[in-house]
Design an enzyme around this catalytic site. Structure first.
Site, PDB file in Angstrom:
ATOM      1  N   CYS A 264      -4.783  -3.380   2.974  1.00 34.30           N
ATOM      2  CA  CYS A 264      -4.696  -3.193   4.368  1.00 34.30           C
ATOM      3  C   CYS A 264      -5.892  -2.895   5.639  1.00 34.30           C
ATOM      4  O   CYS A 264      -6.807  -4.453   5.726  1.00 34.30           O
ATOM      5  CB  CYS A 264      -3.868  -1.349   4.495  1.00 34.30           C
ATOM      6  SG  CYS A 264      -3.260  -1.681   6.319  1.00 34.30           S
TER       7      CYS A 264
ATOM      8  N   LYS B  59      -9.654   1.153  -2.126  1.00 33.69           N
ATOM      9  CA  LYS B  59      -9.985   1.221  -1.023  1.00 33.69           C
ATOM     10  C   LYS B  59     -10.937   1.174  -0.016  1.00 33.69           C
ATOM     11  O   LYS B  59     -11.038   2.774  -0.261  1.00 33.69           O
ATOM     12  CB  LYS B  59      -8.445   1.420  -0.007  1.00 33.69           C
ATOM     13  CG  LYS B  59      -8.900   0.904   1.515  1.00 33.69           C
ATOM     14  CD  LYS B  59      -7.545   1.496   1.919  1.00 33.69           C
ATOM     15  CE  LYS B  59      -7.398   0.950   3.412  1.00 33.69           C
ATOM     16  NZ  LYS B  59      -6.468   1.796   4.631  1.00 33.69           N
TER      17      LYS B  59
ATOM     18  N   GLU C  38       0.397  -1.069  -0.013  1.00 30.16           N
ATOM     19  CA  GLU C  38       0.190  -0.403   0.189  1.00 30.16           C
ATOM     20  C   GLU C  38       0.757   1.573  -0.526  1.00 30.16           C
ATOM     21  O   GLU C  38       2.420   1.187   0.497  1.00 30.16           O
ATOM     22  CB  GLU C  38      -1.082   0.203   1.387  1.00 30.16           C
ATOM     23  CG  GLU C  38      -1.857   0.884   1.371  1.00 30.16           C
ATOM     24  CD  GLU C  38      -2.815   1.355   2.812  1.00 30.16           C
ATOM     25  OE1 GLU C  38      -3.001   1.697   2.837  1.00 30.16           O
ATOM     26  OE2 GLU C  38      -2.245   0.646   3.807  1.00 30.16           O
TER      27      GLU C  38
END
Length: 258
Positions: free
Chosen positions: A143, A109, A41
């Site tokens: 994440c 995300k 990321e």
């Protein structure tokens, strides 16, 4: 099919230095054609809220770097990048390029990390993206998404059998990272490639522990606690045979009584 994860010790908000380091690490590896190369990321900057300095257009320098790596290694390449929306907030994204340099997926995300202040600066995505890698169907996530199993299950229903989780996951919650990666692999009978950063930024320490996990939950490789590249072979026939022999996914239910 061979997968590689670059567990990078990033330099804070220094894109040229991080590009150079990634290239150096990869050049020391024997990367077969049609491999899958995965970077963490926000690999070019670290997990920064400084949008003014780090955001890029769709064809910015980070996208160009990922495209170059894909072409040079004749492989698929995935890495994190920061875009900007019309709402003046960022988009924490995973960009995916094929060996020809074509962009095959751009995932935003879906779960910005509120506890870490990410929602103040970044707008969540609302769409799961898939891309083909040989016989595999790959779904990239980022994440904090790892804590939300429903999006992994939905991707499985869409046909995913490999999940990528690129991350800047702090050392303080390392145990959660490892447990959740295995859980997502086991419950979806899918490969998981979790690629985390190593090192430190102005606020946090990162322990790495990037892992590739098979559909039965076996850890095929572990990056431990240092800068490194992990790699493992993913076997499509073995995955298909396991799903056929132990057909858990056929018992998924979509709707329940309240």
């Amino acid at each position: 099919m061979q997968a590689f994860g670059v567990q990078l010790d990033m330099e804070w908000e220094n894109k040229p230095a991080n590009f150079e380091r990634v290239r150096s690490l990869l050049d020391a590896q024997d990367v077969p054609s049609n491999s899958l190369i995965v970077l963490p990321e926000m690999f070019a900057t670290g997990f920064s809220m400084n949008l003014t300095d780090i955001h890029e257009p769709e064809t910015g320098q980070t996208a160009a770097f990922l495209r170059e790596i894909a072409q040079e290694k004749n492989s698929y390449c995935v890495g994190g990048c920061v875009g900007m929306g019309n709402d003046a907030k960022g988009r924490n994204q995973a960009l995916c390029f094929d060996p020809s340099g074509a962009e095959v997926a751009r995932y935003t995300k879906m779960h910005p990390f509120t506890f870490g202040g990410e929602t103040k600066h970044y707008t969540p995505g609302d769409e799961i993206n898939l891309f083909k890698w040989g016989e595999f169907t790959v779904a990239p996530f980022i994440c904090y998404d790892l804590r939300f199993p429903e999006i992994f299950r939905h991707a499985t229903r869409m046909g995913a059998n490999v999940f990528l989780v690129i991350a800047c996951w702090p050392q303080a919650r390392e145990a959660h990272w490892m447990l959740l990666l295995r859980a997502r692999a086991i419950e979806n009978q899918a490969y998981i490639i979790g690629v985390n950063r190593f090192g430190s930024d102005p606020k946090l320490q990162y322990s790495g522990r990037s892992q590739i996990i098979d559909p039965m939950g076996n850890i095929l490789t572990d990056g431990k606690n240092h800068e490194t590249i992990i790699n493992a072979k993913l076997d499509f026939e073995q995955l298909t045979q396991y799903r056929n022999d132990f057909p858990v996914l056929q018992d998924m239910r979509i709707e329940y009584k309240r």
